[in-house]
Design an enzyme around this catalytic site. Structure first.
Site, PDB file in Angstrom:
ATOM      1  N   THR A  70       0.955  -1.250   0.094  1.00 20.17           N
ATOM      2  CA  THR A  70      -0.076   0.022   0.040  1.00 20.17           C
ATOM      3  C   THR A  70       0.924   1.261   0.043  1.00 20.17           C
ATOM      4  O   THR A  70       1.980   1.152   0.651  1.00 20.17           O
ATOM      5  CB  THR A  70      -0.790   0.219   1.369  1.00 20.17           C
ATOM      6  OG1 THR A  70      -1.904  -0.948   1.124  1.00 20.17           O
ATOM      7  CG2 THR A  70      -1.768   1.475   1.619  1.00 20.17           C
ATOM      8  N   GLY A 116      -5.938  -3.892   7.119  1.00 20.25           N
ATOM      9  CA  GLY A 116      -6.768  -2.500   7.321  1.00 20.25           C
ATOM     10  C   GLY A 116      -8.068  -2.935   8.037  1.00 20.25           C
ATOM     11  O   GLY A 116      -8.542  -1.724   8.573  1.00 20.25           O
TER      12      GLY A 116
HETATM   13  N1  GLY Z   1      -4.302  -1.280   4.671  1.00 25.39           N
HETATM   14  C1  GLY Z   1      -4.795  -1.739   3.066  1.00 25.39           C
HETATM   15  C2  GLY Z   1      -5.838  -2.516   3.474  1.00 25.39           C
HETATM   16  O1  GLY Z   1      -5.876  -3.532   4.221  1.00 25.39           O
HETATM   17  O2  GLY Z   1      -6.785  -2.683   2.388  1.00 25.39           O
END
Ligand code: GLY
Length: 305
Positions: A174, A228
């Site tokens: 990311t 996330g």
């Molecule tokens: N932090 C990126 C996701 O979990 O989508």
């Protein structure tokens, strides 16, 4: 889960930018190149800031550069969902006005962060999803990409490993950036393909203000990278910004955030912060998180992983 690494930099009163290329567990032979990409992204943002440009333009430029680099999990080269398709999340936030724009579960478009910026500029809504986000983008002059030009062999291999249970569905790669411009305004931007093999329709923390992205000139700006669901459950980017407003140093806030993510949500990852005075900090609980930073002068350009 302890903080494995933290760093602080920046200079009080100066412009500054801090970029990440994702928390994860990169093999040693890939770490230098990953950090070099973040260094270049930070340099691009720094050139804008040094010329008197805005924090918003700087974070968008840095994230766009990393979206175009297939080594990172954003834009070209992003992780694939359970269908083997791209489903992209991105957001950008302006600390001066609290204006924010995001897209989630977006089908293939080359630069989701540019569409998020258009959502911010338009101002009517904060977040568009799926085909609605695609329709908004096309109405604003963006073109759908041929998935074959954005899906890499590495992304296909990661999905196959995940399907065979040989790899976690870790979302390393990311990308994100936080910046302060010379006028004292803050901005944050984050972009991702999300977790590998995620369920169709899953949305992560990245496009949700306060979870994976946040900016408020009165508090701080933050970009998160990691598992996330944990960032969503804790609203950790907003919390970290408020801790700075309440008096924590950026480094204390970043380390506290990483500890809370594990303690309250069993989530690993990393976070970037910039304070209203320009000080920068990052912390991570993962083995790696590539990053690049610059402040006050293009000579202060540094990176790591
Ligand atoms: N932090 C990126 C996701 O979990 O989508």
């Amino acid at each position: 889960m302890s903080v494995r690494f933290s760093w602080c930099g920046g200079e009080v009163g100066a412009w500054s930018i801090l970029v990440h290329g994702g928390a994860g567990d990169l093999p040693p032979e890939r770490r230098e190149a990953h950090a070099a990409g973040c260094r270049e992204a930070a340099r691009l943002g720094a050139e804008i800031l040094a010329a008197g440009g805005s924090a918003l333009d700087a974070v968008q430029a840095a994230v766009t550069f990393l979206e175009d680099d297939p080594r990172y999990n954003a834009g070209t080269g992003a992780s694939l969902d359970e269908r083997g398709e791209l489903s992209l999340d991105a957001a950008v936030m302006d600390g001066a006005t609290l204006a924010v724009g995001g897209v989630c579960a977006l089908p293939p478009f080359r630069n989701p962060i540019a569409i998020a910026r258009e959502v911010l500029r338009d101002g009517r809504h904060v977040l568009y999803a799926g085909e609605g986000a695609a329709r908004f983008a096309e109405e604003r002059g963006f073109f759908r990409a041929d998935p074959a030009t954005m899906i890499t062999e590495t992304a296909r291999a990661r999905l196959e490993e995940t399907r065979r249970g040989q790899d976690g569905n870790w979302a390393d790669g990311t990308v994100g950036a936080v910046a302060r411009d010379i006028s004292g305004h803050l901005a944050a931007a984050t972009s991702t393909g999300g977790t590998v093999g995620k369920r169709y329709g899953r949305v992560g923390d990245t496009p949700i203000p306060g979870a994976g992205t946040y900016a408020d000139d009165l508090a701080a700006a933050a970009s998160g990278t990691g598992y996330g669901e944990g960032y969503l459950r804790t609203g950790i980017c907003l919390r970290a910004c408020l801790w700075i407003q309440e008096g924590k140093t950026p480094q204390e806030a970043a380390e506290t955030a990483i500890r809370m993510l594990w303690k309250r949500a069993q989530a690993r990852g990393g976070i970037l912060l910039v304070a209203p005075d320009g000080r920068l900090a990052l912390a991570r609980s993962t083995e790696t998180m590539s990053w690049g930073a610059c402040w006050a002068s293009l000579e202060h350009l540094t990176a790591g992983s």
